[in-house]
Design an enzyme around this catalytic site. Structure first.
Site, PDB file in Angstrom:
ATOM      1  NE  ARG A 244     -15.875 -97.080  45.166  1.00 31.46           N
ATOM      2  CZ  ARG A 244     -17.131 -96.627  45.184  1.00 31.46           C
ATOM      3  NH1 ARG A 244     -17.923 -96.846  44.143  1.00 31.46           N
ATOM      4  NH2 ARG A 244     -17.584 -95.976  46.238  1.00 31.46           N
ATOM      5  CD  GLU A 273     -14.343 -93.255  39.398  1.00 31.57           C
ATOM      6  OE1 GLU A 273     -14.760 -92.336  40.141  1.00 31.57           O
ATOM      7  OE2 GLU A 273     -14.811 -94.410  39.414  1.00 31.57           O
ATOM      8  CG  HIS A 292     -18.200 -92.447  40.551  1.00 32.71           C
ATOM      9  ND1 HIS A 292     -17.143 -92.970  41.258  1.00 32.71           N
ATOM     10  CD2 HIS A 292     -19.300 -92.909  41.184  1.00 32.71           C
ATOM     11  CE1 HIS A 292     -17.583 -93.713  42.272  1.00 32.71           C
ATOM     12  NE2 HIS A 292     -18.891 -93.678  42.249  1.00 32.71           N
TER      13      HIS A 292
END
Lengths: 328, 355
Positions: A244, A273, A292
């Site tokens: 993360r 993000e 991601h």
């Protein structure tokens, strides 16, 4: 008309940026009556007592006290993927609602992305592709070099299921593997991948050519990699983050990359993000960022939905869930 | 060499007792220990690496092409070896004729398709390459390209950094590597290393090779032999080319082969550009005959800037990076030094390439 005897599953939406994938809808409709947040909000009184389960896909719908209060018969929230840092587990549990994630579906595919990023960083793949297609390229320099992966040292921080699959892959590249984990793995597991335990994270950082972050995000792992840790790394080392964004102190990372404290970084995750468009990480030549994509393959996303459905059906039938998550 | 009376060699520091030897023998001995070696140039974008020079000068008297051209009379008979760094200096009949005492050409890298081996052999000159130094980084790059293509790393990075990106789309997906089938065409040293790596990614491995590998080798990586190339092409999700370029492998992958591949398959090339019919590849990529391609090699390199391959979304190209690591280039250089030292001394040449 959908079979009204099927239990009601609340989702954020179908398609779009955060919605459940359209390709998964037929499968979901075999087991559930699907209702989107939009439909729910338009007819709250009609649906609220019927919703028994929520399928959380890319952190949507947002699960807050208000939503939980409005769903008196909610039994289970099934969250796609393995991370549950976006859910207030205590709050949800307090309402008597069970929570599940889908860890097994993601292990191999996330390990694949970790290795993809490691190789891309080492061999300067993104930069190389830009040179290959640039209108300004007249010839290829033979002095444009990357770092060798075979035989290099990989330090894995977080040797859970994903970390272990990374070790298995790295071993095939004859990499020397160091690892740091809350708990040491069994000897035969270590031997199977040739991994050496580093009780002190400093030892791992000082010896590694590639440092891979494979921890989940918890208060303990928040900003695990900060200025001190970056300075312990070799100046020729690369940092790979598939955990993360918040596991790394991003400002310190920027500084380290700008001043040659470490050589490069490759990350599938950032905080937030996406990053703001003026963020320095977007402009550094020695950084690779992917949006991601850790679990984003056709096959794995479908497996996630299958696992999520198994969890929901188990919960609705009062059975043990394959991958239940409990608050700490 | 001539011999006179039995006495100590009068030349200073000479350790040879017993026979007085002609000066030319002594000179020849010195030249063999520190042979005159022709190189193209030092430094710049394509010359011999400056940080290799110290080691090279320990073993060789380096003569650049410029020095040679300016002083041909004096140097031509002295040069015993050529240190060919990325195809330079160019070895043609003229050069071979002007180097009467040339014994060995050491070529960096494994490919020798740019050398006229017959011609060179006809001058009694040996050729050596560096197959082992390149094998690990080339296999690594093959894996890097396959992973980057499947998981859309290059496109993904562009999205992640683009000024226009506001959010990441949920339905933006790549292809799975683990559990997929990899077809390796050319299972030599490099192809086998690719198999070893791919196995760890839980891939199924098919391979096609001139000769079948032994059973133990196959089992160690779980590779299944396909005597017919067609079977490999039809059964693979990823096809990787790791053959050398020869008349037999020129345009090995053409229209027919591309059409045999799955429409969901990806072609990865770490061999030579000419192994693939590039025009047929462009067509196949444009029309969805195959899904994508990832190429470390093209023909020529670089491609003309208006070439169709540079503008297709489903292609990634790297600028021939197969052996482009400091470690590999250093090892290549060391291998070449060994080959040259053996060649000038008349000893068996490590990594000799036979015609």
């Amino acid at each position: 008309m959908q079979d009204s005897k099927l239990p009601l599953l609340l989702i954020h939406e179908v398609g779009g940026t955060r919605g459940v994938l359209e390709a998964h809808v037929p499968f979901l409709k075999k087991h559930f009556q699907l209702i989107t947040m939009k439909e729910f909000l338009e007819s709250k009184e009609y649906y609220c007592a019927q919703v028994q389960a929520i399928y959380s896909w890319w952190h949507k719908p947002v699960i807050d006290r208000e939503l939980l209060k409005s769903l008196p018969n909610l039994k289970v929230i099934s969250s796609a993927g393995v991370g549950t840092d976006h859910l207030d587990l205590k709050l949800i549990s307090g309402f008597g609602v069970r929570i599940a994630n889908t860890p097994h579906a993601v292990h191999s595919t996330t390990a694949d992305i970790g290795m993809a990023l490691l190789l891309a960083a080492a061999r300067r793949l993104v930069e190389g592709c830009q040179i290959a297609v640039s209108p300004d390229t007249g010839y290829f320099s033979n002095n444009w070099l990357g770092e060798e992966v075979t035989g290099a040292t990989l330090g894995i921080i977080g040797m859970g299921s994903i970390g272990y699959k990374i070790a298995q892959r790295a071993r095939a590249f004859e990499m020397k593997i160091l690892y740091h984990n809350r708990n040491r793995r069994k000897e035969d597991e270590e031997q199977a991948v040739g991994a050496c335990y580093c009780g002190a994270i400093e030892d791992l950082l000082q010896q590694s050519d590639f440092v891979m972050l494979v921890v989940n995000l918890t208060p303990r792992t928040y900003k695990l990699i900060g200025k001190k840790e970056l300075q312990l790394m070799k100046p020729t080392a690369s940092l790979i983050n598939i955990s993360r964004g918040q596991v790394v102190d991003q400002d310190m990372l920027v500084e380290a990359l700008q001043t040659g404290v470490i050589k490069s970084a490759a990350m599938d995750v950032t905080y937030p993000e996406p990053l703001p468009r003026d963020h320095p990480l977007l402009k550094l030549k020695n950084v690779i960022i992917t949006p991601h994509v850790g679990i984003k393959t056709h096959k794995t996303t479908f497996m996630i939905t299958e696992d999520a459905v198994s969890n929901v059906l188990a919960a609705l039938n009062g059975l043990p869930m394959p991958s239940e998550v409990f608050p700490d | 060499m001539g011999f006179m009376a039995l006495q100590k060699c009068p030349i200073a520091n000479c350790h040879l007792l017993g026979w007085q030897l002609e000066a030319s023998f002594h000179e020849t001995m010195e030249e063999n220990e520190h042979p005159y070696t022709l190189i193209n140039v030092i430094g710049g974008t394509n010359g011999v690496y400056e940080d290799h020079v110290e080691f090279l000068e320990k073993h060789f008297k380096l003569i650049t092409m410029k020095e040679f051209t300016e002083n041909k009379q004096d140097l031509s008979h002295k040069i015993k070896a050529i240190f060919m760094w990325f195809h330079k200096p160019v070895v043609d009949r003229d050069l071979l004729q002007s180097l009467p005492n040339l014994k060995v050409i050491a070529n960096c890298g494994v490919g020798v398709d740019h050398l006229d081996l017959k011609l060179i052999s006809s001058f009694g000159v040996k050729v050596a390459n560096t197959p082992f130094a390149v094998s690990n980084p080339t296999a690594d790059l093959g894996m890097a390209l396959m992973l980057a293509s499947a998981r859309r790393i290059v496109e993904g990075h562009q999205i992640a950094v683009s000024p226009d990106t506001k959010c990441f789309m949920a339905d933006w997906l790549g292809e799975e590597i683990n559990g997929a089938t990899l077809g390796i065409i050319g299972m030599g040293t490099i192809g086998y290393k690719v198999a070893q790596r791919a196995r760890a990614f839980e891939m199924n491995i098919l391979y096609h090779n001139r000769n079948r590998r032994n059973e133990a080798d196959e089992q160690a990586v779980g590779a299944v032999y396909c005597p017919k190339l067609e079977d490999l092409l039809q059964g693979s999700d990823f096809v990787i080319l790791s053959v050398n370029l020869s008349p037999q492998t020129q345009k090995l992958i053409g229209r027919k082969e591309l059409e045999l591949m799955k429409p969901t398959a990806t072609l990865i090339n770490i061999s030579r550009g000419q192994v693939v019919d590039q025009d047929a590849l462009v067509n196949a990529l444009k029309n969805g005959v195959i899904k994508a391609a990832a190429l470390d090699v093209t023909y020529p390199e670089p491609l003309p800037r208006d070439h169709a391959l540079l503008h297709l979304k489903n292609v990634i190209i790297t600028p021939h990076l197969g052996s482009a690591t400091s470690k590999a280039r250093h090892l290549m250089m060391r291998n070449m030094v060994e080959s040259i030292l053996a060649g000038v001394s008349g000893l068996p040449v490590p990594n000799e390439v036979h015609v």
